[in-house]
Design an enzyme around this catalytic site. Structure first.
Site, mmCIF file in Angstrom:
data_model
loop_
_atom_site.group_PDB
_atom_site.id
_atom_site.type_symbol
_atom_site.label_atom_id
_atom_site.label_comp_id
_atom_site.label_asym_id
_atom_site.label_seq_id
_atom_site.Cartn_x
_atom_site.Cartn_y
_atom_site.Cartn_z
ATOM 1 N N LYS A 19 -7.385 1.756 4.924
ATOM 2 C CA LYS A 19 -7.497 0.985 6.163
ATOM 3 C C LYS A 19 -6.135 0.929 6.851
ATOM 4 C CE LYS A 19 -11.265 -2.001 4.563
ATOM 5 N NZ LYS A 19 -12.220 -0.964 4.706
ATOM 6 N N HIS A 46 -8.749 -5.299 6.283
ATOM 7 C CA HIS A 46 -7.710 -5.151 7.307
ATOM 8 C C HIS A 46 -6.787 -6.358 7.382
ATOM 9 C CE1 HIS A 46 -10.572 -2.043 8.700
ATOM 10 N NE2 HIS A 46 -9.472 -1.423 9.077
ATOM 11 N N SER A 87 -12.318 -1.862 12.434
ATOM 12 C CA SER A 87 -12.230 -3.062 11.611
ATOM 13 C C SER A 87 -13.345 -4.021 12.004
ATOM 14 C CB SER A 87 -10.873 -3.730 11.837
ATOM 15 O OG SER A 87 -10.896 -5.068 11.376
ATOM 16 N N GLY A 89 -13.330 -7.251 11.341
ATOM 17 C CA GLY A 89 -12.694 -8.492 11.794
ATOM 18 C C GLY A 89 -11.889 -8.369 13.076
#
Length: 114
Positions: A19, A46, A87, A89
């Site tokens: 990531k 992340h 991602s 989030g």
């Protein structure tokens, strides 16, 4: 602006799929900023990358914001980097910005994005 130069534009693991996040680092109360790329296999999520970056940046008297994330596949033997994904989030990072940052550091690499 000199304090911004203390922060490297790119810090990613040498091999594997992992990531990454795109982070805007800014002088507190000012307009000077730069975007940096951070990626590591040690982060399952992340936000774990951001949790490491943020205190280091703040210790220099700067502030930072995560602009988004994705994944990266790095093969240092074949000199290839692939940027893809997003991602959950933070949303999807601007992979075009990420690729430009990577090209400046990995000059002899083949760098692609999806």
């Amino acid at each position: 602006m000199a304090v911004l130069n203390k922060i490297s534009d790119v810090a990613v693991d040498p091999d594997g799929e992992f990531k990454y996040i795109l982070v805007r680092v800014k002088v507190k109360g000012g307009t000077d900023h730069k975007d940096v790329v951070r990626g590591t296999r040690s982060a399952k999520y992340h936000n774990q990358i951001f949790e490491k970056v943020s205190p280091a940046v703040e210790s220099l008297g700067l502030e930072c914001t995560c602009l988004g994330g994705g994944k990266m596949e790095h093969n240092s033997k074949e000199k290839k980097l692939r940027v893809f994904g997003e991602s959950t989030g933070y949303g999807k990072a601007d992979h075009a910005v990420t690729v430009e940052k990577l090209k400046a550091v990995f000059k002899d690499y083949e760098i692609t994005m999806e």
